[in-house]
Design a protein around this motif. Structure first.
Motif, PDB file in Angstrom:
ATOM      1  N   TRP A  92       0.836  -1.202   0.000  1.00 45.77           N
ATOM      2  CA  TRP A  92       0.000   0.000   0.000  1.00 45.77           C
ATOM      3  C   TRP A  92       0.875   1.259   0.000  1.00 45.77           C
ATOM      4  O   TRP A  92       0.584   2.226  -0.690  1.00 45.77           O
ATOM      5  N   ASP A 140     -10.221   8.001  -2.354  1.00 43.80           N
ATOM      6  CA  ASP A 140      -9.887   6.584  -2.448  1.00 43.80           C
ATOM      7  C   ASP A 140      -8.621   6.255  -1.661  1.00 43.80           C
ATOM      8  O   ASP A 140      -8.679   5.639  -0.588  1.00 43.80           O
ATOM      9  N   ASN A 141      -7.473   6.695  -2.126  1.00 45.52           N
ATOM     10  CA  ASN A 141      -6.188   6.302  -1.522  1.00 45.52           C
ATOM     11  C   ASN A 141      -6.035   6.757  -0.072  1.00 45.52           C
ATOM     12  O   ASN A 141      -5.780   5.955   0.831  1.00 45.52           O
ATOM     13  N   ARG A 144      -8.741   5.368   2.349  1.00 43.41           N
ATOM     14  CA  ARG A 144      -8.534   3.944   2.625  1.00 43.41           C
ATOM     15  C   ARG A 144      -7.429   3.746   3.670  1.00 43.41           C
ATOM     16  O   ARG A 144      -7.582   2.976   4.620  1.00 43.41           O
ATOM     17  N   LYS A 162      -6.140  -3.709   6.995  1.00 44.63           N
ATOM     18  CA  LYS A 162      -6.322  -3.534   5.553  1.00 44.63           C
ATOM     19  C   LYS A 162      -7.642  -4.158   5.097  1.00 44.63           C
ATOM     20  O   LYS A 162      -8.339  -3.602   4.240  1.00 44.63           O
ATOM     21  N   LEU A 163      -7.994  -5.277   5.675  1.00 38.00           N
ATOM     22  CA  LEU A 163      -9.263  -5.915   5.330  1.00 38.00           C
ATOM     23  C   LEU A 163     -10.448  -5.045   5.751  1.00 38.00           C
ATOM     24  O   LEU A 163     -11.442  -4.933   5.023  1.00 38.00           O
ATOM     25  N   ASP A 166     -10.643  -2.192   3.301  1.00 36.40           N
ATOM     26  CA  ASP A 166     -11.182  -2.641   2.009  1.00 36.40           C
ATOM     27  C   ASP A 166     -12.679  -2.876   2.092  1.00 36.40           C
ATOM     28  O   ASP A 166     -13.424  -2.593   1.139  1.00 36.40           O
ATOM     29  N   LYS A 167     -13.135  -3.402   3.237  1.00 37.15           N
ATOM     30  CA  LYS A 167     -14.553  -3.668   3.401  1.00 37.15           C
ATOM     31  C   LYS A 167     -15.352  -2.364   3.391  1.00 37.15           C
ATOM     32  O   LYS A 167     -16.421  -2.273   2.777  1.00 37.15           O
ATOM     33  N   MET A 169     -14.394   0.373   2.019  1.00 37.75           N
ATOM     34  CA  MET A 169     -14.262   0.975   0.690  1.00 37.75           C
ATOM     35  C   MET A 169     -14.721  -0.009  -0.377  1.00 37.75           C
ATOM     36  O   MET A 169     -14.088  -0.171  -1.420  1.00 37.75           O
ATOM     37  N   ALA A 170     -15.828  -0.655  -0.155  1.00 37.16           N
ATOM     38  CA  ALA A 170     -16.331  -1.694  -1.061  1.00 37.16           C
ATOM     39  C   ALA A 170     -16.993  -1.069  -2.284  1.00 37.16           C
ATOM     40  O   ALA A 170     -16.866   0.115  -2.555  1.00 37.16           O
ATOM     41  N   ASP A 171     -17.754  -1.888  -3.003  1.00 39.68           N
ATOM     42  CA  ASP A 171     -18.358  -1.441  -4.254  1.00 39.68           C
ATOM     43  C   ASP A 171     -19.254  -0.224  -4.079  1.00 39.68           C
ATOM     44  O   ASP A 171     -19.311   0.654  -4.945  1.00 39.68           O
ATOM     45  N   ARG A 174     -17.167   2.733  -4.130  1.00 35.18           N
ATOM     46  CA  ARG A 174     -16.644   2.968  -5.469  1.00 35.18           C
ATOM     47  C   ARG A 174     -17.673   3.713  -6.323  1.00 35.18           C
ATOM     48  O   ARG A 174     -17.337   4.635  -7.068  1.00 35.18           O
TER      49      ARG A 174
END
Length: 281
Positions: A92, A140-141, A144, A162-163, A166-167, A169-171, A174
């Motif tokens: 990352w 985003d970056n 996150r 990180k998980l 990511d969760k 920042m899911a779909d 996006r």
């Protein structure tokens, strides 16, 4: 610190009568104070650069662009220092560094590919790129990594943090990101158009001022002609405001737009024919 203070002072001094092509929103906050403050300065500098389009002043544009580039470089170093504490030797972090490293080269590429375009068009391309790059980079970056940092501070491992990021920042996030980016693209286009219209209006106002000045001058000349004009009773020369005697033709040419032509009136025709030895019949 000195650069931060100088940049903030310059922005505060240039706030009047400006357009925001990139309005700051609370949703851009990552929760890390120093990063959020510096992001706001970058946004202000981006808006300042966009407003340079109004004047198309090459010196002002280059100065503002350098100010933005210098501040971005400083911000990237400080931000990377914060991320390094939590993501040392992680993919990352290296990916984030690459994103920062691509920032200025991408702008240089835009400038080189637009050699045949006007200065204002080149800056418009750069401003649009910066809006999209900065919005995506923050939402985003940076967002996150900020979520992961908060998770790390709660005691979880880096992989777990990180998980979690990511969760979050899911779909769905996006989709939100793309929506916001489209919004800013549209907003920037409309605002830049308003800037161009204001510039055109400013030029029109300048022309109107010049026309009014010319009209005023013409009215003053007309007023001069309508006043009492000293004229010689014998040779019919006219005395001007400087006390000089001018032929009638010269005076009228100087103080009016009239085009003069010469002829002979019926009363003078017999004398003219006699002067030339012609028969009056």
């Amino acid at each position: 610190a000195a650069l931060c203070l100088k940049t903030l002072e310059n922005i505060m001094n240039s706030k009047q009568d400006e357009y925001n092509v990139f309005p700051w929103d609370e949703n851009f906050k990552t929760g890390i104070t120093i990063i959020d403050e510096q992001h706001q300065v970058l946004v202000d500098l981006l808006n300042k650069l966009a407003n340079c389009l109004i004047n198309s002043d090459a010196v002002e544009i280059n100065s503002t662009f350098k100010e933005l580039a210098d501040y971005a470089e400083m911000h990237f170093k400080e931000e990377e220092g914060i991320w390094y504490e939590h993501f040392k030797d992680d993919s990352w972090f290296s990916s984030h560094q690459l994103s920062h490293a691509s920032f200025l080269p991408a702008i240089v590429e835009i400038k080189e590919q637009a050699n045949n375009e006007s200065l204002s068009d080149i800056i418009e391309h750069i401003v649009k790129f910066l809006i999209r790059w900065l919005a995506f980079h923050i939402i985003d970056n940076d967002m996150r990594m900020a979520i992961a940092v908060k998770a790390l501070e709660s005691g979880v491992s880096l992989e777990e943090a990180k998980l979690i990021a990511d969760k979050e920042m899911a779909d769905s996030m996006r989709i939100l990101i793309e929506t916001i980016l489209r919004m800013y693209d549209g907003l920037s286009s409309r605002t830049l158009q308003l800037i161009r219209e204001r510039k055109a209006r400013s030029k029109a106002e300048e022309k109107l001022t010049e026309s009014n000045r010319e009209l005023k001058s013409a009215l003053e000349e007309i007023k001069t002609l309508k006043g009492i004009i000293p004229i010689c009773s014998y040779c019919h020369k006219i005395r001007d405001e400087e006390g000089l005697w001018n032929r009638l033709e010269a005076y009228l040419t100087k103080y009016s737009d009239a085009k003069l032509s010469h002829g002979i009136c019926p009363d003078c025709l017999p004398k003219a024919r006699s002067d030339f030895g012609l028969d009056n019949k």
